[in-house]
Design an enzyme around this catalytic site. Structure first.
Site, PDB file in Angstrom:
ATOM      1  N   GLY A 196     -10.528 126.887   6.881  1.00 21.29           N
ATOM      2  CA  GLY A 196     -10.933 126.415   5.829  1.00 21.29           C
ATOM      3  C   GLY A 196     -10.484 124.923   5.537  1.00 21.29           C
ATOM      4  O   GLY A 196     -10.174 124.176   6.480  1.00 21.29           O
ATOM      5  N   CYS A 197     -10.616 124.337   4.373  1.00 19.98           N
ATOM      6  CA  CYS A 197      -9.943 122.976   4.027  1.00 19.98           C
ATOM      7  C   CYS A 197      -8.717 122.820   4.421  1.00 19.98           C
ATOM      8  O   CYS A 197      -7.703 123.741   4.230  1.00 19.98           O
ATOM      9  CB  CYS A 197      -9.817 122.861   2.462  1.00 19.98           C
ATOM     10  SG  CYS A 197      -9.334 121.079   1.912  1.00 19.98           S
ATOM     11  N   PHE A 198      -8.627 121.965   5.157  1.00 23.25           N
ATOM     12  CA  PHE A 198      -7.238 121.466   6.103  1.00 23.25           C
ATOM     13  C   PHE A 198      -6.017 121.294   4.991  1.00 23.25           C
ATOM     14  O   PHE A 198      -4.830 121.462   5.291  1.00 23.25           O
ATOM     15  CB  PHE A 198      -7.193 120.759   7.054  1.00 23.25           C
ATOM     16  CG  PHE A 198      -7.805 119.394   7.180  1.00 23.25           C
ATOM     17  CD1 PHE A 198      -8.094 118.678   5.849  1.00 23.25           C
ATOM     18  CD2 PHE A 198      -8.295 118.914   8.153  1.00 23.25           C
ATOM     19  CE1 PHE A 198      -8.622 117.413   5.775  1.00 23.25           C
ATOM     20  CE2 PHE A 198      -9.077 117.473   8.121  1.00 23.25           C
ATOM     21  CZ  PHE A 198      -9.002 116.752   6.873  1.00 23.25           C
ATOM     22  N   TRP A 199      -6.421 120.783   3.706  1.00 22.72           N
ATOM     23  CA  TRP A 199      -5.134 120.414   2.788  1.00 22.72           C
ATOM     24  C   TRP A 199      -4.385 121.803   2.485  1.00 22.72           C
ATOM     25  O   TRP A 199      -3.190 121.709   2.560  1.00 22.72           O
ATOM     26  CB  TRP A 199      -5.915 119.986   1.652  1.00 22.72           C
ATOM     27  CG  TRP A 199      -6.532 118.605   1.784  1.00 22.72           C
ATOM     28  CD1 TRP A 199      -6.505 117.615   2.732  1.00 22.72           C
ATOM     29  CD2 TRP A 199      -7.258 117.863   0.701  1.00 22.72           C
ATOM     30  NE1 TRP A 199      -7.226 116.626   2.326  1.00 22.72           N
ATOM     31  CE2 TRP A 199      -7.962 116.583   1.356  1.00 22.72           C
ATOM     32  CE3 TRP A 199      -7.922 118.325  -0.507  1.00 22.72           C
ATOM     33  CZ2 TRP A 199      -8.698 115.662   0.448  1.00 22.72           C
ATOM     34  CZ3 TRP A 199      -8.760 117.536  -1.006  1.00 22.72           C
ATOM     35  CH2 TRP A 199      -9.028 116.231  -0.587  1.00 22.72           C
TER      36      TRP A 199
END
Length: 166
Positions: free
Chosen positions: A11-14
């Site tokens: 998912g979102c790498f952050w």
């Protein structure tokens, strides 16, 4: 000191970066977010978000296997996202948000397959794990503002699916 690399997409790498750092920074891991698994050379965030590159948002972890094992990192990867969804994590939808393990050696492939089987049997009975286990490709570092984004922007967006499941 001999180090290894582990590369995951969840998912979102952050959020992926933040959760891995919280769990393993005390063991000296180094993280970098970027793009991998696609067909475009030197992709940028806009291209990846448009879904035109086939790349996933990913995290590359450099670690000392004497301090933390690839098994432990891989099991944690499964704990911190939903590996049963295809091309999605929470509100983030698209192939760039797929669940994937990008192995760097035959030993990592074997470990990823073993851990996946164990996690499937123990934690996801009745739901099939959709995580891809594929060879690592060239990793393209994301733009600087994405690196450690949630540390620099503590009130920034954080994917609600990045929590520990067991």
């Amino acid at each position: 000191m001999s180090t290894e690399k582990a590369t995951y997409a969840a998912g979102c790498f952050w959020g992926v970066e933040k959760v891995f750092q919280k769990q393993f920074n005390h063991l000296g891991i180094q993280t970098e977010v970027g793009y991998t698994g696609g067909a475009t050379d030197n992709p940028n965030y806009k291209q990846v978000c448009n879904g035109d590159t086939q790349h996933a948002e990913a995290i590359e972890i450099t670690f000392d296997p004497k301090k933390v094992t690839y098994d432990a990192l891989t099991e944690f990867f499964y704990r911190m996202h939903d590996p049963t969804t295809v091309d999605r994590q929470g509100p983030d939808v698209g192939t760039q948000y797929r669940s994937a393990i990008f192995y760097h050696s035959p030993a990592q492939k074997e470990t990823a397959e073993k851990v996946t089987k164990e996690v499937q049997e123990k934690h996801f009975q009745g739901k099939r794990i959709a995580t891809q286990i594929v060879p690592a490709q060239k990793f393209y570092s994301a733009e600087e503002y994405h690196q450690n984004y949630l540390s620099k922007n503590p009130h920034g967006y954080e994917c609600p699916t990045h929590f520990l499941r067991w």
